[in-house]
Design a protein around this motif. Structure first.
Motif, PDB file in Angstrom:
ATOM      1  N   ALA A  35     -13.427 -36.203 -69.338  1.00  0.00           N
ATOM      2  CA  ALA A  35     -13.898 -36.334 -67.974  1.00  0.00           C
ATOM      3  C   ALA A  35     -13.536 -35.310 -67.246  1.00  0.00           C
ATOM      4  N   ALA A  36     -12.889 -34.262 -67.260  1.00  0.00           N
ATOM      5  CA  ALA A  36     -12.729 -33.242 -65.860  1.00  0.00           C
ATOM      6  C   ALA A  36     -13.999 -31.663 -66.331  1.00  0.00           C
ATOM      7  N   GLU A  37     -14.376 -32.382 -67.050  1.00  0.00           N
ATOM      8  CA  GLU A  37     -15.748 -31.116 -68.121  1.00  0.00           C
ATOM      9  C   GLU A  37     -17.024 -32.095 -66.954  1.00  0.00           C
ATOM     10  N   GLN A  38     -17.290 -33.370 -67.496  1.00  0.00           N
ATOM     11  CA  GLN A  38     -18.485 -33.913 -66.799  1.00  0.00           C
ATOM     12  C   GLN A  38     -18.262 -34.052 -65.444  1.00  0.00           C
ATOM     13  N   SER A  39     -16.736 -33.952 -65.044  1.00  0.00           N
ATOM     14  CA  SER A  39     -17.290 -33.963 -63.485  1.00  0.00           C
ATOM     15  C   SER A  39     -17.569 -33.042 -62.592  1.00  0.00           C
ATOM     16  N   LEU A  40     -17.487 -31.795 -63.535  1.00  0.00           N
ATOM     17  CA  LEU A  40     -17.286 -30.414 -62.433  1.00  0.00           C
ATOM     18  C   LEU A  40     -17.994 -30.720 -61.590  1.00  0.00           C
ATOM     19  N   PRO A  41     -19.595 -30.564 -62.467  1.00  0.00           N
ATOM     20  CA  PRO A  41     -20.025 -30.899 -61.244  1.00  0.00           C
ATOM     21  C   PRO A  41     -20.843 -31.287 -60.172  1.00  0.00           C
ATOM     22  N   PHE A  42     -20.537 -32.239 -60.718  1.00  0.00           N
ATOM     23  CA  PHE A  42     -20.874 -33.141 -58.969  1.00  0.00           C
ATOM     24  C   PHE A  42     -19.359 -32.795 -57.677  1.00  0.00           C
ATOM     25  N   ARG A  43     -17.447 -32.156 -58.720  1.00  0.00           N
ATOM     26  CA  ARG A  43     -17.205 -31.500 -57.736  1.00  0.00           C
ATOM     27  C   ARG A  43     -17.134 -30.248 -56.755  1.00  0.00           C
ATOM     28  N   ASP A  44     -18.095 -29.790 -57.917  1.00  0.00           N
ATOM     29  CA  ASP A  44     -18.132 -27.940 -57.175  1.00  0.00           C
ATOM     30  C   ASP A  44     -19.627 -28.506 -55.454  1.00  0.00           C
ATOM     31  N   ALA A  45     -20.505 -29.463 -56.786  1.00  0.00           N
ATOM     32  CA  ALA A  45     -21.186 -29.562 -55.143  1.00  0.00           C
ATOM     33  C   ALA A  45     -20.816 -29.975 -53.791  1.00  0.00           C
ATOM     34  N   PHE A  46     -20.085 -31.369 -53.928  1.00  0.00           N
ATOM     35  CA  PHE A  46     -20.038 -32.091 -52.702  1.00  0.00           C
ATOM     36  C   PHE A  46     -18.370 -30.989 -52.204  1.00  0.00           C
ATOM     37  N   ALA A  47     -18.008 -29.936 -53.609  1.00  0.00           N
ATOM     38  CA  ALA A  47     -17.215 -29.649 -52.346  1.00  0.00           C
ATOM     39  C   ALA A  47     -17.219 -28.160 -51.662  1.00  0.00           C
ATOM     40  N   VAL A  48     -18.869 -27.860 -51.766  1.00  0.00           N
ATOM     41  CA  VAL A  48     -19.765 -27.280 -50.327  1.00  0.00           C
ATOM     42  C   VAL A  48     -20.129 -28.032 -49.623  1.00  0.00           C
ATOM     43  N   LEU A  49     -19.950 -28.885 -50.424  1.00  0.00           N
ATOM     44  CA  LEU A  49     -20.875 -29.759 -47.784  1.00  0.00           C
ATOM     45  C   LEU A  49     -19.608 -30.155 -47.192  1.00  0.00           C
ATOM     46  N   PHE A  50     -18.257 -30.398 -48.090  1.00  0.00           N
ATOM     47  CA  PHE A  50     -16.914 -30.180 -47.176  1.00  0.00           C
ATOM     48  C   PHE A  50     -17.213 -28.615 -45.910  1.00  0.00           C
ATOM     49  N   PHE A  51     -16.536 -27.988 -47.161  1.00  0.00           N
ATOM     50  CA  PHE A  51     -17.092 -26.785 -46.077  1.00  0.00           C
ATOM     51  C   PHE A  51     -18.557 -26.378 -45.213  1.00  0.00           C
ATOM     52  N   VAL A  52     -19.161 -26.999 -45.522  1.00  0.00           N
ATOM     53  CA  VAL A  52     -20.251 -27.288 -44.380  1.00  0.00           C
ATOM     54  C   VAL A  52     -19.694 -28.149 -43.357  1.00  0.00           C
ATOM     55  N   SER A  53     -19.644 -29.659 -43.854  1.00  0.00           N
ATOM     56  CA  SER A  53     -18.908 -30.307 -42.877  1.00  0.00           C
ATOM     57  C   SER A  53     -17.927 -29.386 -41.582  1.00  0.00           C
ATOM     58  N   VAL A  54     -17.696 -28.983 -42.150  1.00  0.00           N
ATOM     59  CA  VAL A  54     -16.257 -28.091 -41.124  1.00  0.00           C
ATOM     60  C   VAL A  54     -16.574 -27.208 -40.012  1.00  0.00           C
ATOM     61  N   GLY A  55     -18.121 -26.599 -40.872  1.00  0.00           N
ATOM     62  CA  GLY A  55     -18.755 -25.425 -40.139  1.00  0.00           C
ATOM     63  C   GLY A  55     -19.398 -26.599 -38.914  1.00  0.00           C
ATOM     64  N   MET A  56     -19.903 -27.452 -38.968  1.00  0.00           N
ATOM     65  CA  MET A  56     -21.088 -27.925 -38.560  1.00  0.00           C
ATOM     66  C   MET A  56     -20.403 -28.521 -37.053  1.00  0.00           C
ATOM     67  N   LEU A  57     -18.539 -28.724 -37.438  1.00  0.00           N
ATOM     68  CA  LEU A  57     -17.901 -28.690 -36.181  1.00  0.00           C
ATOM     69  C   LEU A  57     -17.551 -27.935 -34.829  1.00  0.00           C
ATOM     70  N   PHE A  58     -17.765 -26.529 -35.468  1.00  0.00           N
ATOM     71  CA  PHE A  58     -17.681 -25.274 -34.877  1.00  0.00           C
ATOM     72  C   PHE A  58     -17.916 -24.490 -33.545  1.00  0.00           C
TER      73      PHE A  58
END
Length: 569
Positions: A272-295
């Motif tokens: 489960a950890a291995e197969q969900s890793l690509p999704f975690r990485d991609a959506f984690a990037v969007l978290f940092f993008v959303s923080v930057g958009m507030l600035f």
């Protein structure tokens, strides 16, 4: 055309620009997340050019938070969480109180109301779980004792923030002085309901989820479909996170964490950890993008001193408070520095609290800009702080006599008691790590009355082992002193059962230097690492994912109890 495809446009712009700027940051020697944050600034409403959909970006980022916390739960266990409770619970409570006081004092100095100062202080007190996880994973220390303490600390913070979000409206009403006794009663009722809801959710996951979720994965896996298994993992993570929020009032992050925690004990946890890793990485990037958009970059020009003050509270004030508390609880300097750096940023809960404070009318408009500016600066600098932990530790020890005394102070858990029986000091098994694998090996040794000594970083586990009548020492086995205290020089076998992210090479070197003929059985992450460890002197390196504990226990018993020689030989 763009108006009809806001999701696709937001994803394409966010991921594409993050890739370009993240690559540029990496080539310049900076963390890639600096590029992700800058991508968010460029896509936000406060800079010229294309503006992405802020609401959609925030929702996509929330999915990233869910998947990241789900992954943490898959690496954690209930024992890990309980093993750090004695430092995580008081540490988080004291650090939140200190940081809240500092932030509130700052806001009061600026002339804000008492209620606004309180909300602002609480917003500065809570760190971002997403930022911490990215930092720990990138350094391979998520499964280390320091990593478990830091994650456990933030789990306690998240639980505290769930209570704060529920109680804040009533607290603000009471603070405004326009409430009656009924307001205080409402406050206690809200607190009771929240505690009951959180308790009900945790009980449901730990009691019912432990049976239902592994059974569900087993049924899906029997179909032999990889895509169905991956779909099931994502559906479980996101579905339980949403259900926890909608039905129990628990944050989506905590909901996803407990979903992973329940699946941790399943035989499918690694898959489960291995197969969900690509999704975690991609959506984690969007978290940092959303923080930057507030600035809004104008805040750096309009209020530079206030931005610096807020950043100082986040990165210096609460970090020093956390470090002092960790040292006061007799943990080593390395742990104190790691925990303090882990807390030197703010994130998702801070934005939620500021938004709530604004809707309650207690925070001025500039509060959001100051929080976002502090978050952006602290998140961008956090990887740099992590890289400075070990150099800072060496520098402090070289120049501070007090630090050296604290590091070398007597710790009753760091050595075996004087009354230890002689059979545990010679020809014994030295067992490094007492997680799920270590416990299985220890049980096999105890069943056959083979003496062993456990070396474990968690002081709570060592205390529990000694209370149970077992022999254990507290310390990092990579430090020769810990193995010396376990009497490795006279031991019959060294077994490294700690997580597969542990660097076992220093342990092998110490064991070989003090006891050249000692067999060494280690846990490896994969076949390649196993081959390297065998070359470096390990007797056997085990890297199976299925039945790992049983395989290692069998190998240990074969060394300590070799088969009898045939008659006549």
């Amino acid at each position: 055309m763009h108006a009809h495809m806001p999701l696709i446009v937001t994803l394409a712009a966010a991921l594409g620009l993050s890739l370009a700027l993240g690559f540029a940051a990496a080539r310049l020697g900076l963390p890639a997340l600096v590029g992700y944050l800058l991508a968010g600034v460029l896509l936000g409403p406060h800079t010229p050019g294309f503006v992405a959909d802020l609401d959609l970006a925030a929702q996509l980022a929330e999915i990233g938070v869910m998947l990241l916390m789900f992954g943490v739960g898959l690496h954690f266990s209930v024992q890990d969480l309980m093993g750090v409770r004695k430092i995580a619970v008081p540490g988080a409570v004291v650090q939140i109180a200190v940081a809240t006081a500092m932030g509130a004092g700052l806001a009061t100095w600026w002339g804000w109301s008492a209620s606004g100062a309180l909300v602002f202080g609480i917003s500065l007190s809570v760190a971002s779980t997403v930022v911490l996880l990215r930092a720990l994973e990138s350094r391979g220390v998520l499964d280390s004792q320091n990593g478990r303490i830091a994650v456990g600390w933030l789990i306690v913070e998240d639980l505290a923030m769930v209570l704060v979000l529920v109680l804040l409206p009533a607290l603000v009403e009471l603070g405004a002085g326009n409430g009656t006794g009924g307001s205080a009663q409402d406050l206690w009722l809200a607190l009771g309901r929240t505690l009951l809801a959180v308790g009900a959710f945790v009980a449901l996951m730990l009691l019912g989820g432990r049976r239902v979720l592994p059974w569900l994965l087993w049924q899906i896996s029997k179909t032999g479909s990889r895509e169905l298994f991956t779909l099931c993992i994502i559906a479980v993570a996101v579905g339980i996170a949403y259900g926890a929020s909608a039905l129990f009032g628990v944050s989506v992050a905590l909901g996803a964490f407990f979903a992973g925690l329940v699946l941790r004990e399943s035989e499918f946890s690694h898959r489960a950890a291995e197969q969900s890793l690509p999704f975690r990485d991609a959506f984690a990037v969007l978290f940092f993008v959303s923080v930057g958009m507030l600035f809004d970059p104008r805040v750096l020009v309009d209020r530079p001193l206030q931005v610096l003050a807020v950043t100082a509270v986040i990165m210096v004030g609460k970090s020093l408070a956390a470090a002092a508390l960790v040292l006061a609880m007799r943990y080593p300097l390395n742990t104190a520095l790691t925990v303090s750096v882990s807390l030197a940023q703010v994130g998702e809960f801070s934005f939620i609290l500021v938004a709530l404070g604004g809707s309650l009318g207690v925070l001025p408009p500039e509060a959001k800009s100051l929080i976002v500016a502090g978050a952006l600066l602290s998140i961008a600098l956090n990887p740099l702080l992590f890289s400075l932990v070990e150099p800072a530790r060496r520098w402090i020890l070289a120049r501070s006599a007090l630090a050296r005394r604290l590091e070398a102070r007597d710790d009753p858990l760091a050595e075996l008691p004087q009354s230890t029986d002689r059979r545990f000091l010679a020809r014994q098994v030295v067992l490094v790590g007492y997680g799920a694998v270590g416990r299985r090996i220890a049980a096999a040794l105890a069943e056959r009355d083979i003496p062993f000594v456990v070396v474990e970083q968690s002081r709570e586990r060592v205390e529990a082992l000694r209370a149970a009548g077992l022999h254990a020492v507290s310390g990092d086995a990579a430090d020769p002193a810990a193995l010396v205290q376990a009497h490795i020089a006279d031991a019959g076998l060294l077994v490294v059962a700690a997580s597969d992210s542990t660097d076992v090479r220093p342990m092998i070197e110490t064991a070989r230097a003090l006891n050249p003929g000692i067999p060494v059985i280690v846990r490896a992450a994969n076949a390649e690492e196993a081959a390297l460890l065998l070359q470096e002197g390990a007797h056997k390196a085990v890297h199976q994912r299925d039945a790992l504990a049983e395989v290692m226990a069998r190998d240990v018993l074969q060394v300590m109890q070799p088969p009898p020689r045939p008659e006549g030989h």
